[in-house]
Design a protein around this motif. Structure first.
Motif, mmCIF file in Angstrom:
data_model
loop_
_atom_site.group_PDB
_atom_site.id
_atom_site.type_symbol
_atom_site.label_atom_id
_atom_site.label_comp_id
_atom_site.label_asym_id
_atom_site.label_seq_id
_atom_site.Cartn_x
_atom_site.Cartn_y
_atom_site.Cartn_z
ATOM 1 N N ALA A 88 0.837 -1.201 0.000
ATOM 2 C CA ALA A 88 0.000 0.000 0.000
ATOM 3 C C ALA A 88 0.874 1.253 0.000
ATOM 4 N N CYS A 89 2.080 1.130 0.566
ATOM 5 C CA CYS A 89 2.998 2.279 0.626
ATOM 6 C C CYS A 89 4.227 2.114 -0.257
ATOM 7 N N HIS A 90 4.637 0.885 -0.516
ATOM 8 C CA HIS A 90 5.864 0.616 -1.271
ATOM 9 C C HIS A 90 5.568 -0.092 -2.588
ATOM 10 N N THR A 91 6.389 0.177 -3.582
ATOM 11 C CA THR A 91 6.392 -0.635 -4.796
ATOM 12 C C THR A 91 7.429 -1.723 -4.554
ATOM 13 N N ILE A 92 6.985 -2.985 -4.605
ATOM 14 C CA ILE A 92 7.853 -4.108 -4.240
ATOM 15 C C ILE A 92 7.828 -5.141 -5.359
ATOM 16 N N PRO A 93 8.962 -5.372 -6.014
ATOM 17 C CA PRO A 93 9.010 -6.385 -7.071
ATOM 18 C C PRO A 93 8.624 -7.767 -6.531
ATOM 19 N N GLY A 94 7.833 -8.475 -7.307
ATOM 20 C CA GLY A 94 7.455 -9.839 -6.945
ATOM 21 C C GLY A 94 6.248 -9.941 -6.035
ATOM 22 N N ILE A 95 5.714 -8.811 -5.582
ATOM 23 C CA ILE A 95 4.544 -8.825 -4.710
ATOM 24 C C ILE A 95 3.365 -8.236 -5.494
ATOM 25 N N LEU A 106 11.230 -0.547 -3.347
ATOM 26 C CA LEU A 106 12.142 -1.486 -2.703
ATOM 27 C C LEU A 106 12.957 -2.319 -3.693
ATOM 28 N N ALA A 107 12.860 -2.012 -4.979
ATOM 29 C CA ALA A 107 13.731 -2.679 -5.961
ATOM 30 C C ALA A 107 15.177 -2.314 -5.633
ATOM 31 N N GLY A 108 16.062 -3.286 -5.662
ATOM 32 C CA GLY A 108 17.471 -3.033 -5.364
ATOM 33 C C GLY A 108 17.745 -2.868 -3.884
ATOM 34 N N PHE A 109 16.830 -3.311 -3.038
ATOM 35 C CA PHE A 109 16.973 -3.099 -1.596
ATOM 36 C C PHE A 109 18.270 -3.687 -1.036
ATOM 37 N N ALA A 110 18.657 -4.856 -1.495
ATOM 38 C CA ALA A 110 19.858 -5.519 -0.957
ATOM 39 C C ALA A 110 21.120 -4.703 -1.184
ATOM 40 N N ASP A 111 21.104 -3.835 -2.168
ATOM 41 C CA ASP A 111 22.299 -3.060 -2.500
ATOM 42 C C ASP A 111 22.342 -1.704 -1.793
ATOM 43 N N ARG A 112 21.363 -1.398 -0.993
ATOM 44 C CA ARG A 112 21.333 -0.105 -0.304
ATOM 45 C C ARG A 112 22.230 -0.119 0.927
ATOM 46 N N ALA A 113 22.709 1.045 1.289
ATOM 47 C CA ALA A 113 23.598 1.167 2.447
ATOM 48 C C ALA A 113 22.827 1.286 3.760
ATOM 49 N N TYR A 114 21.638 1.894 3.711
ATOM 50 C CA TYR A 114 20.892 2.145 4.944
ATOM 51 C C TYR A 114 19.450 1.676 4.846
ATOM 52 N N VAL A 115 18.884 1.390 6.016
ATOM 53 C CA VAL A 115 17.468 1.067 6.155
ATOM 54 C C VAL A 115 16.808 2.301 6.746
#
Length: 166
Positions: A88-95, A106-115
């Motif tokens: 509802a708030c995020h665009t999430i690949p595969g969901i 949230l695409a590319g989330f694993a490559d981000r430096a911060y949460v």
């Protein structure tokens, strides 16, 4: 000093050629003793390179290993992310239906430096963020959804599958 090095190299080369010539005389029937030496060394070098390649194939990928969530299952995490309505708030690949625009894509989330812009993107910090983001960023728009720790571990495992090259 350089001249001394060149001189010693010449003496060594001359000595080696004399030794090879002596060895050729001492081993009748061997026409190319130097070629035999190099062939033997090439075989040993090839064997070493094969061994080294096999070792590197068995080495873990540390980039992926740093995002391993100990008790997380990515498939379960994807289901939980859909159930909690994160899309509802995020665009999430595969969901399915996850095309929100309030929070970051949230695409590319694993490559981000911060949460959330405040915590290092590491499994423990991500799990804590998913459980209660307002502790770490009181002004965040992300609500506390009542996610349990095991659920957050699964969700984190899924989020870490979202890399740019994955």
């Amino acid at each position: 000093m350089r001249r001394l090095g060149i001189f010693l190299a010449l003496i060594f080369a001359f000595g080696a050629s004399v030794a090879v010539a002596h060895w050729a005389v001492a081993r009748p029937g061997h026409e190319d003793p130097v070629g035999e030496i190099f062939a033997d060394w090439n075989d040993r070098l090839a064997a070493f390179n094969d061994w080294r390649r096999a070792q590197s194939d068995n080495r873990p990928d540390w980039q992926d290993a740093r995002h391993q969530v100990l008790n997380g299952d990515a498939e379960t995490g994807a289901r939980l992310i859909a159930d909690y309505g994160c899309g509802a708030c995020h665009t999430i690949p595969g969901i399915a239906w996850a095309n929100g625009s309030v929070g970051p894509r949230l695409a590319g989330f694993a490559d981000r430096a911060y949460v959330g812009g405040v915590l290092p993107n590491e499994p423990g910090d991500l799990v804590r963020w998913l459980i209660d983001p307002t502790i770490y960023a009181p002004d965040t728009a992300m609500p506390d959804l009542g996610v349990t720790e095991p659920e957050a571990e699964h969700m984190a495992a899924y989020l870490y599958t979202l890399g740019t090259d994955r």
